[in-house]
Design a protein around this motif. Structure first.
Motif, PDB file in Angstrom:
ATOM      1  N   PHE A  26      27.873  50.425  50.792  1.00 45.06           N
ATOM      2  CA  PHE A  26      26.810  50.894  49.899  1.00 45.06           C
ATOM      3  C   PHE A  26      26.690  50.027  48.664  1.00 45.06           C
ATOM      4  O   PHE A  26      25.607  49.586  48.292  1.00 45.06           O
ATOM      5  CB  PHE A  26      27.081  52.346  49.506  1.00 45.06           C
ATOM      6  N   LEU A  27      27.841  49.760  48.017  1.00 49.05           N
ATOM      7  CA  LEU A  27      27.793  49.005  46.776  1.00 49.05           C
ATOM      8  C   LEU A  27      27.429  47.552  47.001  1.00 49.05           C
ATOM      9  O   LEU A  27      26.754  46.937  46.190  1.00 49.05           O
ATOM     10  CB  LEU A  27      29.137  49.112  46.064  1.00 49.05           C
ATOM     11  N   SER A  28      27.890  46.979  48.111  1.00 48.82           N
ATOM     12  CA  SER A  28      27.586  45.580  48.383  1.00 48.82           C
ATOM     13  C   SER A  28      26.103  45.382  48.611  1.00 48.82           C
ATOM     14  O   SER A  28      25.548  44.318  48.338  1.00 48.82           O
ATOM     15  CB  SER A  28      28.373  45.107  49.614  1.00 48.82           C
ATOM     16  N   CYS A  29      25.441  46.422  49.150  1.00 48.47           N
ATOM     17  CA  CYS A  29      24.012  46.299  49.431  1.00 48.47           C
ATOM     18  C   CYS A  29      23.150  46.747  48.261  1.00 48.47           C
ATOM     19  O   CYS A  29      21.952  46.529  48.255  1.00 48.47           O
ATOM     20  CB  CYS A  29      23.651  47.142  50.659  1.00 48.47           C
ATOM     21  N   ARG A  89      32.437  33.501  40.289  1.00 52.26           N
ATOM     22  CA  ARG A  89      32.836  32.197  40.827  1.00 52.26           C
ATOM     23  C   ARG A  89      34.329  32.213  41.080  1.00 52.26           C
ATOM     24  O   ARG A  89      35.107  32.354  40.140  1.00 52.26           O
ATOM     25  CB  ARG A  89      32.483  31.091  39.820  1.00 52.26           C
ATOM     26  N   PRO A  90      34.740  32.115  42.335  1.00 50.70           N
ATOM     27  CA  PRO A  90      36.178  32.190  42.628  1.00 50.70           C
ATOM     28  C   PRO A  90      36.935  31.001  42.070  1.00 50.70           C
ATOM     29  O   PRO A  90      36.374  29.934  41.838  1.00 50.70           O
ATOM     30  CB  PRO A  90      36.213  32.218  44.154  1.00 50.70           C
ATOM     31  N   ILE A 149      37.458  47.944  46.960  1.00 54.14           N
ATOM     32  CA  ILE A 149      36.299  47.703  47.821  1.00 54.14           C
ATOM     33  C   ILE A 149      36.373  46.321  48.467  1.00 54.14           C
ATOM     34  O   ILE A 149      35.994  46.132  49.622  1.00 54.14           O
ATOM     35  CB  ILE A 149      34.997  47.849  46.999  1.00 54.14           C
ATOM     36  N   TYR A 150      36.911  45.363  47.730  1.00 53.45           N
ATOM     37  CA  TYR A 150      36.992  43.987  48.232  1.00 53.45           C
ATOM     38  C   TYR A 150      38.339  43.674  48.877  1.00 53.45           C
ATOM     39  O   TYR A 150      38.739  42.518  48.967  1.00 53.45           O
ATOM     40  CB  TYR A 150      36.672  43.012  47.103  1.00 53.45           C
ATOM     41  N   GLY A 161      35.463  35.800  42.093  1.00 52.98           N
ATOM     42  CA  GLY A 161      34.246  35.611  42.872  1.00 52.98           C
ATOM     43  C   GLY A 161      33.638  36.914  43.333  1.00 52.98           C
ATOM     44  O   GLY A 161      32.920  36.964  44.338  1.00 52.98           O
ATOM     45  N   ILE A 162      33.931  37.985  42.608  1.00 57.16           N
ATOM     46  CA  ILE A 162      33.423  39.320  42.950  1.00 57.16           C
ATOM     47  C   ILE A 162      32.242  39.646  42.042  1.00 57.16           C
ATOM     48  O   ILE A 162      32.303  39.392  40.839  1.00 57.16           O
ATOM     49  CB  ILE A 162      34.539  40.368  42.780  1.00 57.16           C
TER      50      ILE A 162
END
Length: 524
Positions: free
Chosen positions: A16-19, A31-32, A126-127, A397-398
């Motif tokens: 949900f959150l990613s979308c 930026r990782p 979440i990640y 990078g999140i």
């Protein structure tokens, strides 16, 4: 190890959150640090800690060799500030990147973290990160019952002396996974330093008679409890429940001994939070003793503070760093050392924190160890507690959540500390005894204004370049400066949305007298 596991359907939340277009900032997608690499995160939060007792901030005593080594190997922010000089609202600001006026979490056993406010643990979980928190699970100021620790897979009790082994063991068991580890040791709190007295080179400077005086203040508090139990047990029943009081009556009526002091602090609180609540209700003689300290006696107390810091430095910094190195993951781990807030030690006549907004209570350490970064970077720009979450997300990078009110600090060390547009920090406090959260401060590198929280009554103005100790109020000769700062504060506050969607109510078992005390002090 005492642990609380929480099962939450995070896969669905992640999708949900990613979308969700609102979850991340379009300006900063993150930026990782390195290609195809994920980094662990260790966050160490010192409790009610005056940062000027750290060697890397100029303290002449060797209290913090491991933290100083992280500073030499990383980035040290010289002007970092908390958003509230009280633990609960401050850590909520750290975990959510929300200013107190947005999250509105001030009172224990009352205010709830809004569902739509995502914590750093929420986001990292979440990640794919395994998340764990080590601290005093019995302390209501940690906010476990109010949602401040949501997103952590495990909440683990932190005990003095034995806890380092549990943390090190946890790291070894999870060294093949990406993890977010938070450590919140609390021995440096003004009261806790009189409970857990460690044996090291600082405590050995303190004469026996001073320890006897500490002990007497606790004995007086213990007698307060016994007097209440004998004369008004119904009062205790109302707060703690008749079953609990009856069950512990034999213990509570024992003659005082220094051994019983731990029931007021970390060891007792580890098993039953009611002992912690008893200490805050009845140990006013300890507060009276601490506030009476002057001269050499105050120095004795500060040596106990240094003793507690040295213990933390050894157990929760040096040993954690060494374990990360032995497991081969030190160079894959971001380490952050900060504090929830500072503490006053009579610089302005008082001992403690929560009400006044002088730098002793607001200025905090902020040190980042970042893999692959050049060492020994010092940055003078103003930064805030709310900047920790967006900085960590940026480094990993999140996507930074839309709610974040802080900013990523990455640009400060990548572009250099060249000044640029001046940043202001804002903080709030409980203020007066009758009106919660009624003081506020706004600070630039040069000026600091203290006012009421509406920004209407301008109280104190300090020229921080000429008067870093905030001893000379110059508001009468600089009214235009004060008005300009108040306008900036009002503009900032008005721009911050509230994330509370319902009115908070006290927990049902909190009596009216205690509710009033919590509203006035933030504590029991």
């Amino acid at each position: 190890m005492f642990a609380i596991r929480r099962a939450v359907p995070y896969v669905l939340i992640s999708l949900f959150l990613s979308c969700s277009v609102g979850f991340c900032s379009q300006k900063d997608q993150g930026r990782p640090l390195g290609k195809n690499e994920k980094f662990n995160v260790v966050l160490i939060i010192l409790h009610a800690f005056p940062r000027n007792h750290l060697g890397c901030y100029g303290y002449p005593e060797n209290t913090s060799p491991a933290i100083d080594a992280l500073s030499r190997d990383g980035i040290t922010f010289n002007n970092a500030f908390c958003q509230f000089p009280l633990t609960l609202p401050s850590i909520v600001s750290i975990y959510t990147s929300l200013y107190p006026s947005s999250h509105q979490i001030v009172h224990i056993f009352k205010d709830k973290v809004p569902d739509k406010a995502h914590t750093l643990a929420d986001i990292l979980k979440i990640y794919g990160y395994f998340t764990v928190w080590f601290g005093n699970t019995a302390d209501p100021l940690m906010g476990a019952n109010q949602g401040a620790l949501k997103g952590f897979d495990e909440l683990c009790q932190l005990r003095p002396r034995s806890s380092p082994k549990e943390i090190l063991s946890w790291i070894k068991r999870h060294d093949k996974k990406n993890f977010f580890l938070t450590i919140h040791p609390y021995w440096t709190h003004p009261k806790t330093t009189t409970v857990d007295i460690f044996d090291n080179r600082f405590s050995r400077r303190v004469p026996r008679r001073f320890f006897d005086e500490i002990d007497q203040s606790y004995k007086n508090g213990w007698m307060n409890i016994q007097e209440k139990l004998k004369t008004d047990p119904a009062f205790l029943y109302q707060i703690f429940g008749e079953d609990w009081v009856t069950q512990n009556q034999q213990l509570l009526l024992q003659p005082y001994s220094s051994r019983l002091r731990v029931l007021f602090g970390t060891e007792g609180g580890a098993f039953d939070q009611n002992f912690h609540r008893l200490s805050d209700l009845f140990l006013w003689p300890v507060d009276k003793f601490l506030n009476s300290l002057e001269g050499q006696q105050l120095q004795y107390y500060l040596w106990l503070l240094d003793s507690a810091l040295l213990e933390i430095d050894e157990d929760y910094v040096r040993q954690v760093v060494n374990t990360l190195k032995k497991e081969g993951i030190y160079d894959k781990t971001i380490i952050i050392v900060t504090a929830d807030h500072g503490n006053e030690y009579k610089e302005h006549g008082q001992m403690g924190h929560g009400r006044l907004l002088y730098d002793e209570a607001l200025k905090i350490p902020m040190i980042f160890h970042i893999p692959g970064l050049g060492s020994g970077v010092k940055i003078d720009s103003i930064v805030e507690s709310v900047d920790i979450l967006p900085t960590v997300c940026d480094l990993l990078g999140i996507p930074v959540p839309y709610q974040a009110q802080g900013v990523s600090l990455r640009k400060l060390w990548e572009g250099g500390d060249k000044g640029g547009e001046e940043r202001y920090t804002i903080s709030q406090s409980i203020g007066s005894k009758s009106i919660a959260r009624n003081l506020a401060a706004i600070r630039s590198r040069r000026w600091k204004l203290i006012m009421d929280e509406e920004g209407l009554e301008l109280k104190e103005l300090y020229d921080m370049k000429k008067d870093p100790g905030e001893l000379q109020n110059v508001i009468s000769g600089n009214l235009e400066v004060a008005k300009e700062l108040s306008e900036k504060y009002i503009s900032k506050i008005k721009s911050l949305p509230s994330y509370q969607n319902s009115k908070s109510e006290f927990f049902p078992n909190i009596d009216e007298k205690t509710r009033k005390r919590i509203q006035e002090t933030g504590y029991w």
